[in-house]
Design an enzyme around this catalytic site. Structure first.
Site, PDB file in Angstrom:
ATOM      1  N   PRO A 123     -78.682 -11.772 -94.652  1.00  9.45           N
ATOM      2  CA  PRO A 123     -78.082 -11.279 -93.405  1.00  9.45           C
ATOM      3  C   PRO A 123     -77.994 -12.391 -92.360  1.00  9.45           C
ATOM      4  CG  PRO A 123     -80.291 -10.340 -93.711  1.00  9.45           C
ATOM      5  CD  PRO A 123     -79.992 -11.120 -94.940  1.00  9.45           C
ATOM      6  N   ASP A 124     -76.978 -12.294 -91.497  1.00 10.03           N
ATOM      7  CA  ASP A 124     -76.948 -13.261 -90.398  1.00 10.03           C
ATOM      8  C   ASP A 124     -77.833 -12.711 -89.290  1.00 10.03           C
ATOM      9  OD1 ASP A 124     -73.624 -12.311 -89.107  1.00 10.03           O
ATOM     10  OD2 ASP A 124     -75.578 -11.326 -89.025  1.00 10.03           O
ATOM     11  N   PHE A 125     -77.748 -13.263 -88.091  1.00  7.95           N
ATOM     12  CA  PHE A 125     -78.692 -12.845 -87.044  1.00  7.95           C
ATOM     13  C   PHE A 125     -78.113 -11.780 -86.123  1.00  7.95           C
ATOM     14  CE2 PHE A 125     -82.118 -15.747 -87.805  1.00  7.95           C
ATOM     15  CZ  PHE A 125     -81.518 -16.792 -88.504  1.00  7.95           C
ATOM     16  N   ARG A 126     -76.821 -11.984 -85.748  1.00  5.15           N
ATOM     17  CA  ARG A 126     -76.338 -11.169 -84.626  1.00  5.15           C
ATOM     18  C   ARG A 126     -75.240 -10.155 -84.974  1.00  5.15           C
ATOM     19  NH1 ARG A 126     -77.715 -16.173 -83.129  1.00  5.15           N
ATOM     20  NH2 ARG A 126     -79.266 -16.340 -81.450  1.00  5.15           N
ATOM     21  N   CYS A 143    -108.216 -27.572 -89.618  1.00  8.24           N
ATOM     22  CA  CYS A 143    -108.612 -27.462 -88.188  1.00  8.24           C
ATOM     23  C   CYS A 143    -108.549 -26.001 -87.734  1.00  8.24           C
ATOM     24  CB  CYS A 143    -107.657 -28.301 -87.323  1.00  8.24           C
ATOM     25  SG  CYS A 143    -106.053 -27.511 -87.063  1.00  8.24           S
ATOM     26  N   HIS A 183     -82.085 -26.718 -87.668  1.00  4.73           N
ATOM     27  CA  HIS A 183     -83.167 -25.780 -87.305  1.00  4.73           C
ATOM     28  C   HIS A 183     -84.291 -25.841 -88.326  1.00  4.73           C
ATOM     29  CE1 HIS A 183     -80.284 -23.367 -84.512  1.00  4.73           C
ATOM     30  NE2 HIS A 183     -80.518 -24.591 -84.105  1.00  4.73           N
ATOM     31  N   GLN A 209     -77.361 -24.687 -89.218  1.00  3.56           N
ATOM     32  CA  GLN A 209     -78.450 -24.010 -88.498  1.00  3.56           C
ATOM     33  C   GLN A 209     -79.301 -23.223 -89.487  1.00  3.56           C
ATOM     34  OE1 GLN A 209     -76.705 -22.340 -84.484  1.00  3.56           O
ATOM     35  NE2 GLN A 209     -75.124 -22.312 -86.057  1.00  3.56           N
ATOM     36  N   ASN A 210     -78.807 -23.147 -90.728  1.00  4.37           N
ATOM     37  CA  ASN A 210     -79.443 -22.255 -91.695  1.00  4.37           C
ATOM     38  C   ASN A 210     -80.721 -22.866 -92.272  1.00  4.37           C
ATOM     39  OD1 ASN A 210     -77.300 -20.614 -91.176  1.00  4.37           O
ATOM     40  ND2 ASN A 210     -76.108 -21.278 -92.953  1.00  4.37           N
ATOM     41  N   ARG A 255     -65.678 -14.713 -88.674  1.00  5.74           N
ATOM     42  CA  ARG A 255     -65.153 -13.338 -88.571  1.00  5.74           C
ATOM     43  C   ARG A 255     -64.412 -13.133 -87.265  1.00  5.74           C
ATOM     44  NH1 ARG A 255     -69.614  -9.965 -90.215  1.00  5.74           N
ATOM     45  NH2 ARG A 255     -68.969 -10.181 -92.366  1.00  5.74           N
ATOM     46  N   ASP A 281     -82.068 -21.450 -95.080  1.00  6.41           N
ATOM     47  CA  ASP A 281     -82.197 -20.892 -96.431  1.00  6.41           C
ATOM     48  C   ASP A 281     -82.109 -21.959 -97.523  1.00  6.41           C
ATOM     49  OD1 ASP A 281     -79.000 -19.512 -95.626  1.00  6.41           O
ATOM     50  OD2 ASP A 281     -79.398 -21.428 -96.600  1.00  6.41           O
ATOM     51  N   THR A 332     -70.549 -19.147 -87.629  1.00  6.34           N
ATOM     52  CA  THR A 332     -71.583 -19.190 -86.590  1.00  6.34           C
ATOM     53  C   THR A 332     -71.037 -18.573 -85.307  1.00  6.34           C
ATOM     54  OG1 THR A 332     -72.993 -20.624 -85.212  1.00  6.34           O
ATOM     55  CG2 THR A 332     -70.896 -21.555 -85.956  1.00  6.34           C
ATOM     56  N   SER A 333     -71.990 -17.970 -84.532  1.00  8.06           N
ATOM     57  CA  SER A 333     -71.580 -17.368 -83.245  1.00  8.06           C
ATOM     58  C   SER A 333     -71.553 -18.431 -82.152  1.00  8.06           C
ATOM     59  CB  SER A 333     -72.589 -16.265 -82.866  1.00  8.06           C
ATOM     60  OG  SER A 333     -73.892 -16.871 -82.725  1.00  8.06           O
TER      61      SER A 333
HETATM   62  N1  APR Z   1     -67.308 -14.179 -92.944  1.00  7.70           N
HETATM   63  C1  APR Z   1     -66.979 -14.740 -91.734  1.00  7.70           C
HETATM   64  N2  APR Z   1     -67.820 -14.767 -90.684  1.00  7.70           N
HETATM   65  C2  APR Z   1     -69.032 -14.182 -90.840  1.00  7.70           C
HETATM   66  C3  APR Z   1     -69.442 -13.580 -92.060  1.00  7.70           C
HETATM   67  C4  APR Z   1     -68.514 -13.596 -93.137  1.00  7.70           C
HETATM   68  N3  APR Z   1     -68.824 -13.057 -94.333  1.00  7.70           N
HETATM   69  N4  APR Z   1     -70.703 -13.088 -91.890  1.00  7.70           N
HETATM   70  C5  APR Z   1     -71.057 -13.365 -90.620  1.00  7.70           C
HETATM   71  N5  APR Z   1     -70.058 -14.011 -89.989  1.00  7.70           N
HETATM   72  C6  APR Z   1     -70.037 -14.524 -88.610  1.00  7.70           C
HETATM   73  C7  APR Z   1     -70.499 -13.511 -87.595  1.00  7.70           C
HETATM   74  O1  APR Z   1     -69.410 -12.718 -87.176  1.00  7.70           O
HETATM   75  C8  APR Z   1     -71.022 -14.406 -86.483  1.00  7.70           C
HETATM   76  O2  APR Z   1     -69.979 -14.836 -85.631  1.00  7.70           O
HETATM   77  O3  APR Z   1     -70.999 -15.579 -88.551  1.00  7.70           O
HETATM   78  C9  APR Z   1     -71.572 -15.618 -87.245  1.00  7.70           C
HETATM   79  C10 APR Z   1     -73.078 -15.573 -87.388  1.00  7.70           C
HETATM   80  O4  APR Z   1     -73.636 -15.670 -86.099  1.00  7.70           O
HETATM   81  P1  APR Z   1     -75.221 -15.488 -85.893  1.00  7.70           P
HETATM   82  O5  APR Z   1     -75.674 -14.278 -86.606  1.00  7.70           O
HETATM   83  O6  APR Z   1     -75.483 -15.612 -84.416  1.00  7.70           O
HETATM   84  O7  APR Z   1     -75.873 -16.715 -86.657  1.00  7.70           O
HETATM   85  P2  APR Z   1     -75.930 -18.227 -86.172  1.00  7.70           P
HETATM   86  O8  APR Z   1     -74.718 -18.605 -85.391  1.00  7.70           O
HETATM   87  O9  APR Z   1     -76.265 -19.037 -87.360  1.00  7.70           O
HETATM   88  O10 APR Z   1     -77.212 -18.189 -85.205  1.00  7.70           O
HETATM   89  C11 APR Z   1     -77.633 -19.411 -84.658  1.00  7.70           C
HETATM   90  O11 APR Z   1     -79.600 -18.365 -83.749  1.00  7.70           O
HETATM   91  O12 APR Z   1     -81.446 -17.043 -83.835  1.00  7.70           O
HETATM   92  C12 APR Z   1     -81.007 -18.319 -83.965  1.00  7.70           C
HETATM   93  O13 APR Z   1     -82.137 -19.967 -85.205  1.00  7.70           O
HETATM   94  C13 APR Z   1     -81.276 -18.871 -85.338  1.00  7.70           C
HETATM   95  O14 APR Z   1     -79.996 -20.568 -86.475  1.00  7.70           O
HETATM   96  C14 APR Z   1     -79.903 -19.321 -85.813  1.00  7.70           C
HETATM   97  C15 APR Z   1     -79.117 -19.449 -84.520  1.00  7.70           C
END
Ligand code: APR
Length: 304
Positions: free
Chosen positions: A68-71, A196, A162, A142-143, A258, A145, A233-234
């Site tokens: 899963p992504d984060f947001r 420690c 990260h 930023q990943n 997306r 994994d 990424t967002s």
């Molecule tokens: N295809 C296209 N876009 C996608 C898909 C997909 N299958 N799945 C997710 N996305 C998009 C989402 O719409 C969003 O815009 O990827 C982006 C993911 O954004 P986040 O969930 O915010 O993840 P990220 O940008 O990596 O977050 C950055 O935030 O919490 C911290 O350290 C954490 O590295 C992370 C950082």
């Protein structure tokens, strides 16, 4: 209507992904947003016009691998963390909170440890193919994994901004610990202790911690790049997100995500492909004549 209003309106429309329904041609929005010929333009740029590509990636690159992504609403990690009753979602990556209550991160780490459950997808192999074709200057991710490494992107081309699970340190004295021993402890659902008595965690960058020194290479890479590609990424988190504005106006920028994020789409040389990352990368590779190479690369690496 003044041009800039059209661009701002188109930017908003493109963000909502509903430009088709409202009928305003996204091409009036300087960043081409899935316009009919955008795949052709983008494939020509990548295949024929560049040899120093910088890639920026976020969690959206790994969602097709099942992480899963984060947001993302409903499916994002920060939505699914309710079971830990965190004071706020990002607390799971907060050092002070980890000291007070390490278990939420330990549970998440059990999920995310590289090579346990998840494998790289076509998006990772697209970046690997850029390297194989001699075009990848650097990938900034930023990943945490580790899927970029698993796809065979060489270490000197990869900046895990990260951090990653590949090393581990004590959060009190900073002593390095054997990452395999730490992994074994965490997969057993326990906290690894230093001599420690401090907690040991994988070298994932928590909020407030320093990013790895080599992240700052981006100041040079942004100037040297002749193309920036932003994947999944967002662009919510700085300083990582600032890379995309560090590239000069003369450098084309391509967003595959997306939805439209950050300042992407507002420069004359921006191109935007909204929608599913794998679908768009598939179409792009097809247009470039690279799809067979891409699929072969993934097959060879996954069967190795
Ligand atoms: N295809 C296209 N876009 C996608 C898909 C997909 N299958 N799945 C997710 N996305 C998009 C989402 O719409 C969003 O815009 O990827 C982006 C993911 O954004 P986040 O969930 O915010 O993840 P990220 O940008 O990596 O977050 C950055 O935030 O919490 C911290 O350290 C954490 O590295 C992370 C950082």
């Amino acid at each position: 209507m003044h041009v800039s209003y059209i661009n701002l309106l188109a930017a908003a429309i493109c963000r909502s992904g509903s430009w088709r329904s409202i009928g305003i041609r996204a091409t009036s929005y300087r960043g081409l947003c899935n316009s009919p010929d955008s795949f052709e333009k983008i494939s020509t740029i990548i295949r024929d016009k560049c040899e120093n590509v910088v890639v920026m990636a976020g969690a959206g690159l790994s969602t097709p691998s099942g992480i899963p992504d984060f947001r993302s609403p409903k499916t994002g990690l920060y939505h699914n963390l309710q079971k830990y009753k965190l004071p706020y979602p990002e607390a799971i990556f907060d050092v002070q909170y980890f000291i007070d209550n390490p278990m939420p991160f330990i549970t998440l780490a059990q999920e995310l440890y590289p090579g346990e459950k998840y494998r790289p997808n076509l998006g990772h192999y697209f970046v690997r193919l850029l390297h194989e074709k001699g075009k990848l200057l650097r990938m900034y991710t930023q990943n945490i994994d580790g899927l970029e490494r698993l796809s065979g992107i060489p270490g000197e081309k990869l900046i895990e901004a990260h951090g990653s699970f590949s090393t581990a340190s004590c959060i009190v004295c900073g002593d390095k610990h054997d990452p395999e021993a730490v992994k074994k402890t965490i997969l057993a659902g326990k906290v690894h202790l230093c001599s420690c008595k401090g907690y040991v965690k994988p070298d994932i960058v928590f909020f407030g911690e320093q990013l790895p020194g080599k992240f700052w290479l981006h100041n040079l890479d942004a100037i040297a790049a002749d193309l920036l590609i932003v994947l999944g990424t967002s662009l919510e988190v700085h300083p990582f997100a600032s890379i995309c504005d560090a590239v000069p106006y003369r450098t084309p920028r391509i967003l595959i995500n997306r939805e439209v994020v950050g300042s992407l789409g507002l420069r004359d040389l921006d191109h935007v492909l909204v929608g599913d990352i794998i679908e768009n990368i598939n179409k792009l590779a097809q247009e470039m004549g690279w799809l067979d190479d891409l699929i072969a690369l993934q097959k060879d690496n996954e069967n190795a």
